[in-house]
Design a protein around this motif. Structure first.
Motif, short mmCIF file in Angstrom:
data_model
loop_
_atom_site.label_atom_id
_atom_site.label_comp_id
_atom_site.label_asym_id
_atom_site.label_seq_id
_atom_site.Cartn_x
_atom_site.Cartn_y
_atom_site.Cartn_z
N ALA A 175 56.87 8.22 36.53
CA ALA A 175 57.35 7.16 36.79
C ALA A 175 58.88 7.59 37.57
O ALA A 175 59.62 8.35 36.80
N GLY A 176 59.42 7.01 38.47
CA GLY A 176 60.68 7.29 39.09
C GLY A 176 60.72 8.69 39.59
O GLY A 176 61.98 8.97 40.36
N GLY A 177 59.62 9.16 40.16
CA GLY A 177 59.65 10.32 40.83
C GLY A 177 59.92 10.09 42.25
O GLY A 177 60.11 8.83 42.85
N PRO A 178 59.80 10.87 43.42
CA PRO A 178 60.00 10.80 44.57
C PRO A 178 58.90 9.97 45.15
O PRO A 178 57.57 10.15 44.69
N ALA A 179 59.10 8.78 46.15
CA ALA A 179 58.00 7.91 46.66
C ALA A 179 57.11 8.53 47.47
O ALA A 179 56.10 8.18 47.83
N GLU A 180 57.85 9.64 48.22
CA GLU A 180 56.81 10.29 49.24
C GLU A 180 55.66 11.31 48.51
O GLU A 180 54.79 10.99 49.22
N GLU A 181 56.13 11.85 47.75
CA GLU A 181 54.97 12.81 47.06
C GLU A 181 54.98 12.52 45.43
O GLU A 181 55.92 12.56 44.92
N PRO A 182 53.67 12.02 45.11
CA PRO A 182 53.65 11.96 43.44
C PRO A 182 54.24 13.28 42.65
O PRO A 182 53.71 14.38 43.26
N ASP A 183 54.87 12.99 41.70
CA ASP A 183 55.36 14.05 40.80
C ASP A 183 54.60 13.94 39.60
O ASP A 183 54.64 13.44 38.68
N HIS A 184 53.54 15.02 39.86
CA HIS A 184 52.29 14.98 38.64
C HIS A 184 52.88 15.60 37.44
O HIS A 184 53.54 16.31 37.46
N PRO A 185 52.64 15.00 36.25
CA PRO A 185 52.86 15.53 34.93
C PRO A 185 52.03 16.68 34.53
O PRO A 185 52.28 17.21 33.55
N THR A 186 51.14 16.84 35.13
CA THR A 186 50.40 18.37 34.80
C THR A 186 49.92 18.93 36.25
O THR A 186 49.53 18.23 37.10
N GLN A 187 49.81 20.25 36.15
CA GLN A 187 49.47 20.94 37.30
C GLN A 187 48.28 21.88 36.93
O GLN A 187 48.02 23.02 37.53
N GLY A 188 47.57 21.48 35.72
CA GLY A 188 46.64 22.47 35.44
C GLY A 188 45.49 22.39 36.36
O GLY A 188 45.36 21.88 37.47
N PRO A 189 44.62 23.63 36.14
CA PRO A 189 43.44 23.74 36.89
C PRO A 189 42.35 22.20 36.81
O PRO A 189 42.40 21.66 36.01
N ALA A 190 41.62 22.25 37.99
CA ALA A 190 40.82 21.08 38.12
C ALA A 190 39.79 21.00 36.93
O ALA A 190 39.28 22.24 36.71
N TYR A 191 39.48 20.14 36.30
CA TYR A 191 38.67 19.99 35.16
C TYR A 191 39.15 20.69 33.95
O TYR A 191 38.41 20.99 33.05
N GLY A 192 40.40 21.07 34.02
CA GLY A 192 40.84 22.20 32.91
C GLY A 192 41.35 21.54 31.85
O GLY A 192 41.90 20.31 31.72
N MET A 193 41.21 22.23 30.49
CA MET A 193 41.62 21.57 29.24
C MET A 193 43.04 21.42 29.29
O MET A 193 43.66 20.76 28.75
N GLU A 194 44.13 22.26 30.08
CA GLU A 194 45.33 22.36 30.16
C GLU A 194 45.79 20.70 30.46
O GLU A 194 46.68 20.14 30.06
N ARG A 195 44.86 19.95 31.50
CA ARG A 195 45.55 18.72 31.66
C ARG A 195 45.14 17.84 30.60
O ARG A 195 45.74 16.71 30.33
N MET A 196 44.13 17.96 29.85
CA MET A 196 43.85 17.20 28.60
C MET A 196 44.89 17.11 27.46
O MET A 196 45.37 16.40 27.02
N ILE A 197 45.63 18.32 27.45
CA ILE A 197 46.82 18.76 26.54
C ILE A 197 48.18 18.16 27.05
O ILE A 197 48.94 17.46 26.27
N ASP A 198 48.17 18.13 28.51
CA ASP A 198 49.44 17.80 28.77
C ASP A 198 49.63 16.11 28.82
O ASP A 198 50.55 15.82 28.29
N LEU A 199 48.39 15.60 29.01
CA LEU A 199 48.40 13.88 28.72
C LEU A 199 47.71 13.40 27.52
O LEU A 199 47.25 12.44 27.58
#
Length: 464
Positions: free
Chosen positions: A157-181
């Motif tokens: 929230a509060g990131g740039p309106a033009e492009e979403p500022d994602h809270p995680t950049q891990g691999p698709a279907y990756g465990m890293e994304r489950m850790i980040d969120l």
């Protein structure tokens, strides 16, 4: 006057509402949010104090019928029957679905049915349409178990309106994304459990910041209700973690978008008709005819299930979006995927998934329209065409035509043309609802005519 709106029924609803209000008040609820979903796929709301719930249940809450003509940008169009400043409707909460919202302390939620001031069902009520089609199916001795997959993209929230500022950049279907969120997703599961939603799974998806959640199957109206509740809960829990979310079909141009896949299976009594038959992969003749009807009507159904200005940006071959009008067992490139389930679980798990639908769709319209199309196939005794294996986008030139496999409409204007010509959907929806859907689709098409993909995405990203 509809019997549901007579004095005896009003009194019964008022008494039920008193009991519900007392329960909600004891749980710390101060207000109740009454929602409906418009023809642009936006969830609209009116709130009432919990002490006002009795009156709302008996007499309804006023809401203009102009919402039926709203577009995704909150501008409005007109249809032959609806539009403009005149008239009023009444929102009646479904008290059976009233539930405290775990991520919005002090608030409860209930989906609403819409009636006229004279007590008649509003002919444009999308929830009422889904209920009518479920009742029509029961005349055939059929019931349906349905569920929507919910996909969303999370951004800070509060990131740039033009492009979403994602809270995680891990691999698709990756465990890293489950850790980040991890904390956010944990709170989401807790909130949904508190609200009585039976979650089957949650996992990271393909696109950056994208997740998917699956729930248990219910009857068609309840499944659409749950879809609304899940999305509201995802949004509310995410906000508490400093995130905003998008359910839009296209969140960033050129990336995989958010689907809104519908799973459904026809049942006769305790028997799942998608299993135990002599048809393909165990389909009964009734299930095969039903699914053949859905498959045949998909070009028109796309105007209901993938209706947003950004929907065509998601319908890209070789992206598991289901852009070809074909079916296949566990084929994620087919618009209609047959899911047979694991060995030994088929009798309860077998179902069909409509993959070409997305997050811009009104879920009540989706369940109602799909059932209407399937029942027409059942009435006509249709059979499925040959099954498709693999990705049709990779086939040699001429094979699509040889096998009769067509690409689904690539624009909303094209699917709208099919929808306008669909006598089947016109009859099922009724003239008022069918006409206003055409008007909204046409107006949104004109609103974004000539706009490049980036502009369409930017204008619609945070609307859904």
């Amino acid at each position: 006057m509809d019997e549901q709106q007579g004095p005896r029924e009003r009194g019964a609803r008022a008494e039920e509402a008193r009991q519900v209000a007392a329960r909600l008040h004891a749980e710390g609820v101060s207000g109740v949010l009454l929602t409906w979903v418009d023809n642009a796929g936006i969830t609209r709301v009116k709130g009432v104090p919990v002490r006002r719930l009795e009156h709302a249940a008996a007499w309804g809450v006023g809401a203009s019928p102009v919402f039926d003509t709203f577009l995704v940008d909150d501008s409005a169009t007109r249809s032959r029957f609806l539009g403009g400043p005149d008239g009023d409707l009444r929102l009646h909460p479904d008290l059976d679905r009233a539930v405290p919202l775990a991520a919005q302390p002090g608030w409860a939620w209930a989906p609403a049915d819409r009636y006229t001031q004279e007590g008649e069902p509003h002919p444009g009520c999308q929830r009422g349409f889904a209920r009518r089609m479920a009742e029509r199916a029961r005349e055939w001795g059929l019931e349906f178990r349905c569920a929507f997959e919910v996909e969303w993209v999370a951004a800070r929230a509060g990131g740039p309106a033009e492009e979403p500022d994602h809270p995680t950049q891990g691999p698709a279907y990756g465990m890293e994304r489950m850790i980040d969120l991890s904390d956010c997703l944990r709170d989401l599961l807790r909130a949904l459990d508190d609200q009585g939603v039976a979650v089957h799974q949650v996992h990271p998806e393909y696109a950056p910041g994208q997740y998917e959640l699956s729930v248990a199957a219910e009857d068609p109206v309840a499944a659409a209700d749950t879809c609304v509740l899940v999305r509201q809960t995802v949004r509310a829990v995410s906000a508490r973690h400093g995130l905003r979310v998008s359910f839009a079909p296209a969140v960033e141009a050129g990336t995989v978008g958010n689907g809104g896949h519908l799973h459904l299976s026809p049942w006769r009594g305790a028997r799942n008709l998608c299993h135990g038959g002599a048809g393909p992969h165990g389909l009964t003749s009734e299930a095969e005819a039903f699914l053949a009807g859905v498959l045949e009507e998909l070009p028109a159904l796309l105007a209901v299930g993938a209706p947003g200005p950004g929907s065509p940006l998601r319908l890209v071959p070789s992206h598991w979006a289901g852009v070809y009008q074909c079916w296949g067992r566990e084929n994620r490139e087919a618009a209609l995927r047959l899911v047979t389930g694991s060995r030994g679980e088929e009798s309860s798990a077998a179902n069909a998934e409509v993959k070409c639908f997305d997050g811009a769709a009104n879920p009540y319209l989706v369940t109602g329209a799909v059932i209407a199309a399937g029942l027409a196939g059942l009435a006509a005794g249709r059979t499925l065409p040959p099954e498709v294996h693999g990705d049709p986008a990779t086939w040699p030139e001429g094979r699509l035509e040889q096998l009769g496999v067509r690409r689904l409409p690539g624009t909303v204007a094209e699917s709208l043309a099919h929808f306008r010509r669909s006598a089947l959907l016109r009859e099922a929806m009724g003239e008022v609802l069918h006409d206003v859907l055409c008007a909204v689709r046409q107006a949104e098409t004109e609103l974004f005519a000539g706009s490049p993909p980036e502009q369409v995405v930017a204008a619609t990203r945070w609307r859904y």
